[in-house]
Design a protein around this motif. Structure first.
Motif, PDB file in Angstrom:
ATOM      1  N   ARG A  52       4.737  -8.353  -8.091  1.00  0.00           N
ATOM      2  CA  ARG A  52       5.121  -8.630  -6.591  1.00  0.00           C
ATOM      3  C   ARG A  52       3.610  -8.544  -5.933  1.00  0.00           C
ATOM      4  O   ARG A  52       3.281  -9.202  -4.741  1.00  0.00           O
ATOM      5  CB  ARG A  52       5.890  -7.965  -5.938  1.00  0.00           C
ATOM      6  CG  ARG A  52       5.821  -6.229  -6.014  1.00  0.00           C
ATOM      7  CD  ARG A  52       6.614  -5.475  -5.374  1.00  0.00           C
ATOM      8  NE  ARG A  52       6.686  -4.127  -5.306  1.00  0.00           N
ATOM      9  CZ  ARG A  52       7.123  -3.387  -6.404  1.00  0.00           C
ATOM     10  NH1 ARG A  52       7.665  -4.022  -7.388  1.00  0.00           N
ATOM     11  NH2 ARG A  52       6.892  -2.109  -6.185  1.00  0.00           N
ATOM     12  N   ASP A  53       2.730  -7.487  -6.522  1.00  0.00           N
ATOM     13  CA  ASP A  53       1.282  -7.559  -6.080  1.00  0.00           C
ATOM     14  C   ASP A  53       0.397  -8.242  -6.385  1.00  0.00           C
ATOM     15  O   ASP A  53      -0.761  -8.369  -6.047  1.00  0.00           O
ATOM     16  CB  ASP A  53       0.725  -5.970  -6.163  1.00  0.00           C
ATOM     17  CG  ASP A  53       1.692  -4.938  -5.262  1.00  0.00           C
ATOM     18  OD1 ASP A  53       2.153  -5.244  -4.321  1.00  0.00           O
ATOM     19  OD2 ASP A  53       1.771  -3.907  -6.017  1.00  0.00           O
ATOM     20  N   TRP A  54       0.529  -9.391  -7.305  1.00  0.00           N
ATOM     21  CA  TRP A  54      -0.408 -10.206  -7.899  1.00  0.00           C
ATOM     22  C   TRP A  54      -0.462 -11.557  -7.151  1.00  0.00           C
ATOM     23  O   TRP A  54       0.541 -12.006  -6.179  1.00  0.00           O
ATOM     24  CB  TRP A  54       0.218 -10.778  -9.280  1.00  0.00           C
ATOM     25  CG  TRP A  54      -0.423 -10.056 -10.414  1.00  0.00           C
ATOM     26  CD1 TRP A  54       0.330  -8.668 -10.873  1.00  0.00           C
ATOM     27  CD2 TRP A  54      -1.245 -10.403 -11.202  1.00  0.00           C
ATOM     28  NE1 TRP A  54      -0.078  -8.284 -11.940  1.00  0.00           N
ATOM     29  CE2 TRP A  54      -1.220  -9.091 -12.438  1.00  0.00           C
ATOM     30  CE3 TRP A  54      -2.122 -11.251 -11.630  1.00  0.00           C
ATOM     31  CZ2 TRP A  54      -1.969  -9.143 -13.233  1.00  0.00           C
ATOM     32  CZ3 TRP A  54      -3.118 -11.304 -12.643  1.00  0.00           C
ATOM     33  CH2 TRP A  54      -2.874 -10.244 -13.504  1.00  0.00           C
ATOM     34  N   THR A  55      -1.556 -12.244  -6.735  1.00  0.00           N
ATOM     35  CA  THR A  55      -1.698 -13.433  -6.182  1.00  0.00           C
ATOM     36  C   THR A  55      -1.693 -14.231  -7.790  1.00  0.00           C
ATOM     37  O   THR A  55      -2.627 -14.582  -8.275  1.00  0.00           O
ATOM     38  CB  THR A  55      -2.978 -13.529  -5.630  1.00  0.00           C
ATOM     39  OG1 THR A  55      -2.959 -12.693  -4.605  1.00  0.00           O
ATOM     40  CG2 THR A  55      -3.232 -15.059  -5.227  1.00  0.00           C
TER      41      THR A  55
END
Length: 269
Positions: A52-55
């Protein structure tokens, strides 16, 4: 001009000089297949909880490896939360862990595992690509999507012709997609086309180069079961089986310990 025709024109127009870098950049901007564009973007928007913290990259994923590779590995398509997330072939998923561990064991990769496109991993004498460059729903591109994407693979093969000596194809889909591309890239493909099987090995004669084109070596094509979780978890494909095919293909290619090619972030479209 339709989307498939635009892909053909864009691929055909890639110059020989610095060709793979130009090709990779054009691939990342491709929007020819509406279903794949929608899916890859949706995967990047919804994400997996673990990422969820990845772009997410959420664009077409180009090939990875040096422009003078002697060995080419051909997969299927990027995984929605693997290469579609990281922007590099077989990076960030379980299939990639199996493949890069095998390449590292043979001295063809600088590390046994990779998690992101800027982790410094480098390939030696080998390039990795796929016949479809966008993540497909359920890992299943349609025949039409495969055919629309084919000009990118044809041009990649043409640019690699001066140094390419062997190809390892992971799975039946890649095998079926590869042979028409090889024929278009100047290799003599027999009829009927060679049948896929793990451990299959066929030698294709290189046709004489076109006027002004580079000469090529004959090409040895190896079949290998795909490094999918289904195959590796069930034992249909073991590390030893994968390693043996890669070892034979590497021996034909003559890949050596020099010439690491770093795999940094991919170009923006």
């Amino acid at each position: 001009m339709g989307s498939a025709a635009r892909v053909r024109a864009a691929a055909r127009d890639v110059p020989d000089r610095d060709g793979l870098a130009v090709l990779d950049g054009r691939i990342t901007g491709c929007t020819a297949c509406p279903r794949l564009v929608a899916w890859r973007r949706e995967a990047g928007r919804v994400k997996r909880a673990a990422y969820r913290d990845w772009t997410y990259w959420a664009r077409p994923v180009p090939g990875f490896g040096p422009p003078d590779a002697a060995l080419l590995i051909v997969g299927l398509a990027p995984a929605a939360h693997g290469a579609n997330r990281t922007g590099r072939m077989f990076t960030g998923d379980r299939s990639g862990k199996v493949l890069y561990a095998a390449l590292h064991a043979l001295g063809l990769a600088s590390a046994p595992r990779t998690e992101s496109a800027d982790d410094g991993l480098a390939l030696r004498g080998v390039r990795i690509t796929s016949p479809v460059h966008c993540a497909p729903p359920a890992n299943r591109p349609t025949p039409g999507e495969r055919d629309t994407c084919r000009p990118w693979l044809v041009r990649e093969l043409e640019l690699l012709r001066p140094t390419l000596k062997s190809v390892v194809v992971l799975g039946a889909f890649g095998w079926q997609a590869l042979f028409p591309a090889l024929a278009a890239a100047g290799y003599r493909v027999p009829r009927p086309r060679p049948a896929f099987g793990h451990g299959a090995r066929y030698v294709l004669e290189a046709a004489p180069p076109r006027a002004g084109g580079a000469a090529a070596s004959d090409l040895t094509v190896f079949g290998c079961f795909h490094v999918s979780q289904r195959n590796t978890f069930t034992g249909r494909l073991t590390p030893a089986m994968l390693g043996e095919v890669l070892r034979e293909a590497s021996a034909v290619a003559g890949t050596g310990p020099d010439g690491l090619s770093p795999g940094g972030p991919r170009p923006s479209p």
